[in-house]
Scaffold this active site. Structure first.
Site, PDB file in Angstrom:
ATOM      1  N   HIS A  17      19.247 -38.154 -34.474  1.00 17.03           N
ATOM      2  CA  HIS A  17      18.946 -36.726 -34.637  1.00 17.03           C
ATOM      3  C   HIS A  17      18.323 -36.175 -33.346  1.00 17.03           C
ATOM      4  O   HIS A  17      18.712 -35.113 -32.866  1.00 17.03           O
ATOM      5  CB  HIS A  17      17.915 -36.500 -35.754  1.00 17.03           C
ATOM      6  CG  HIS A  17      18.372 -36.830 -37.138  1.00 17.03           C
ATOM      7  ND1 HIS A  17      17.632 -37.603 -38.000  1.00 17.03           N
ATOM      8  CD2 HIS A  17      19.482 -36.463 -37.826  1.00 17.03           C
ATOM      9  CE1 HIS A  17      18.259 -37.704 -39.160  1.00 17.03           C
ATOM     10  NE2 HIS A  17      19.390 -37.020 -39.084  1.00 17.03           N
ATOM     11  N   LYS A  41      18.718 -34.799 -53.585  1.00 17.76           N
ATOM     12  CA  LYS A  41      18.791 -36.151 -53.036  1.00 17.76           C
ATOM     13  C   LYS A  41      17.482 -36.894 -53.274  1.00 17.76           C
ATOM     14  O   LYS A  41      16.431 -36.288 -53.373  1.00 17.76           O
ATOM     15  CB  LYS A  41      19.069 -36.089 -51.543  1.00 17.76           C
ATOM     16  CG  LYS A  41      20.466 -35.614 -51.213  1.00 17.76           C
ATOM     17  CD  LYS A  41      20.719 -35.815 -49.736  1.00 17.76           C
ATOM     18  CE  LYS A  41      22.036 -35.183 -49.304  1.00 17.76           C
ATOM     19  NZ  LYS A  41      22.203 -35.261 -47.849  1.00 17.76           N
ATOM     20  N   ARG A  90      29.178 -38.637 -35.892  1.00 21.22           N
ATOM     21  CA  ARG A  90      29.042 -40.064 -35.610  1.00 21.22           C
ATOM     22  C   ARG A  90      30.396 -40.762 -35.606  1.00 21.22           C
ATOM     23  O   ARG A  90      30.681 -41.584 -34.764  1.00 21.22           O
ATOM     24  CB  ARG A  90      28.166 -40.738 -36.677  1.00 21.22           C
ATOM     25  CG  ARG A  90      26.709 -40.554 -36.443  1.00 21.22           C
ATOM     26  CD  ARG A  90      25.916 -40.862 -37.672  1.00 21.22           C
ATOM     27  NE  ARG A  90      26.128 -39.834 -38.677  1.00 21.22           N
ATOM     28  CZ  ARG A  90      25.329 -39.632 -39.705  1.00 21.22           C
ATOM     29  NH1 ARG A  90      24.301 -40.415 -39.889  1.00 21.22           N
ATOM     30  NH2 ARG A  90      25.554 -38.660 -40.553  1.00 21.22           N
ATOM     31  N   SER A 127      19.691 -41.971 -41.586  1.00 18.67           N
ATOM     32  CA  SER A 127      18.377 -42.064 -42.220  1.00 18.67           C
ATOM     33  C   SER A 127      18.403 -43.077 -43.360  1.00 18.67           C
ATOM     34  O   SER A 127      17.458 -43.852 -43.542  1.00 18.67           O
ATOM     35  CB  SER A 127      17.953 -40.697 -42.762  1.00 18.67           C
ATOM     36  OG  SER A 127      17.813 -39.789 -41.708  1.00 18.67           O
TER      37      SER A 127
HETATM   38  P1  ADP Z   1      22.483 -35.277 -44.293  1.00 16.00           P
HETATM   39  O1  ADP Z   1      21.302 -35.796 -45.055  1.00 16.00           O
HETATM   40  O2  ADP Z   1      22.957 -33.922 -44.650  1.00 16.00           O
HETATM   41  O3  ADP Z   1      23.567 -36.298 -44.094  1.00 16.00           O
HETATM   42  P2  ADP Z   1      20.911 -35.784 -42.015  1.00 16.00           P
HETATM   43  O4  ADP Z   1      19.607 -35.166 -42.257  1.00 16.00           O
HETATM   44  O5  ADP Z   1      20.992 -37.262 -42.088  1.00 16.00           O
HETATM   45  O6  ADP Z   1      21.984 -35.034 -42.838  1.00 16.00           O
HETATM   46  O7  ADP Z   1      21.388 -35.394 -40.557  1.00 16.00           O
HETATM   47  C1  ADP Z   1      21.539 -34.072 -40.173  1.00 16.00           C
HETATM   48  C2  ADP Z   1      22.630 -33.988 -39.149  1.00 16.00           C
HETATM   49  O8  ADP Z   1      22.261 -34.764 -38.010  1.00 16.00           O
HETATM   50  C3  ADP Z   1      23.934 -34.563 -39.631  1.00 16.00           C
HETATM   51  O9  ADP Z   1      24.704 -33.610 -40.266  1.00 16.00           O
HETATM   52  C4  ADP Z   1      24.570 -34.967 -38.336  1.00 16.00           C
HETATM   53  O10 ADP Z   1      25.176 -33.826 -37.763  1.00 16.00           O
HETATM   54  C5  ADP Z   1      23.420 -35.325 -37.444  1.00 16.00           C
HETATM   55  N1  ADP Z   1      23.212 -36.761 -37.289  1.00 16.00           N
HETATM   56  C6  ADP Z   1      22.620 -37.619 -38.146  1.00 16.00           C
HETATM   57  N2  ADP Z   1      22.566 -38.858 -37.639  1.00 16.00           N
HETATM   58  C7  ADP Z   1      23.148 -38.800 -36.420  1.00 16.00           C
HETATM   59  C8  ADP Z   1      23.424 -39.759 -35.372  1.00 16.00           C
HETATM   60  N3  ADP Z   1      23.083 -41.048 -35.510  1.00 16.00           N
HETATM   61  N4  ADP Z   1      24.049 -39.306 -34.266  1.00 16.00           N
HETATM   62  C9  ADP Z   1      24.399 -38.021 -34.157  1.00 16.00           C
HETATM   63  N5  ADP Z   1      24.177 -37.074 -35.088  1.00 16.00           N
HETATM   64  C10 ADP Z   1      23.562 -37.452 -36.199  1.00 16.00           C
END
Ligand code: ADP
Length: 161
Positions: A17, A41, A90, A127
């Site tokens: 992130h 969630k 990703r 996450s």
């Molecule tokens: P969600 O819970 O909606 O999947 P997250 O909070 O995990 O979203 O992540 C928000 C955004 O961050 C994702 O939609 C994605 O665009 C980006 N993201 C998450 N992890 C990565 C990563 N490892 N590399 C690049 N972008 C990421």
């Protein structure tokens, strides 16, 4: 003033992130990280904790702030004069859903979505995987910002629910 939003759950913020947030901060005058309140969630951290972890991790960027949103991200964009949503991609598996959301958001409000390809160092990082690693005692340094890592270890030791 060009303003972008990085939306997500950030439960917790990861270095993946943070990589996207920092690259967005170099492209736009202001970047707002918007933490979704969506209660559907199963969260490890409260909204306040997720916001605090993001604030701790983004203090070095002068043009990044952290906020929360409920409901449609396009309504948040309109309320804050934001023109662009920045998302990280990703893998191809992210693309299908992200494409639908981007097209829906453009259709609803004319908001553009900018996709950044993930730094290959973090393409495996999510996450939920980080939480799983921490739960089973794995090393999360190098996956999440330092302060978030400390909170993660603490939470695993004393679960809240
Ligand atoms: P969600 O819970 O909606 O999947 P997250 O909070 O995990 O979203 O992540 C928000 C955004 O961050 C994702 O939609 C994605 O665009 C980006 N993201 C998450 N992890 C990565 C990563 N490892 N590399 C690049 N972008 C990421």
């Amino acid at each position: 003033m060009r303003r972008a939003v990085c939306p997500g759950s950030f439960d917790p913020v990861t270095l993946g992130h943070l990589d996207i947030i920092s690259r967005a901060s170099a492209l736009y005058d202001e970047v707002i990280v918007a933490v979704g309140m969506n209660a559907s969630k199963n969260r490890m951290f409260t909204l306040e904790e997720r916001i605090a972890m993001l604030q701790e991790a983004t203090t070095q960027y002068g043009n990044v702030s952290v906020d929360s949103f409920d409901g449609l991200i396009v309504d948040f964009c309109k309320a804050h004069s934001i023109q662009v949503i920045v998302k990280g991609l990703r893998a191809i598996s992210d693309f299908d859903y992200e494409l639908q959301m981007a097209q829906m958001n453009h259709g609803l409000a004319g908001i553009e979505t900018l996709f950044m390809t993930t730094n290959p160092l973090y393409s495996f990082l999510s996450s939920s995987l980080v939480k799983e690693v921490a739960t089973y005692g794995g090393d999360v340094s190098g996956l999440v910002p330092e302060a978030a890592g400390r909170r993660l270890i603490e939470r695993v030791k004393t679960p809240q629910n």
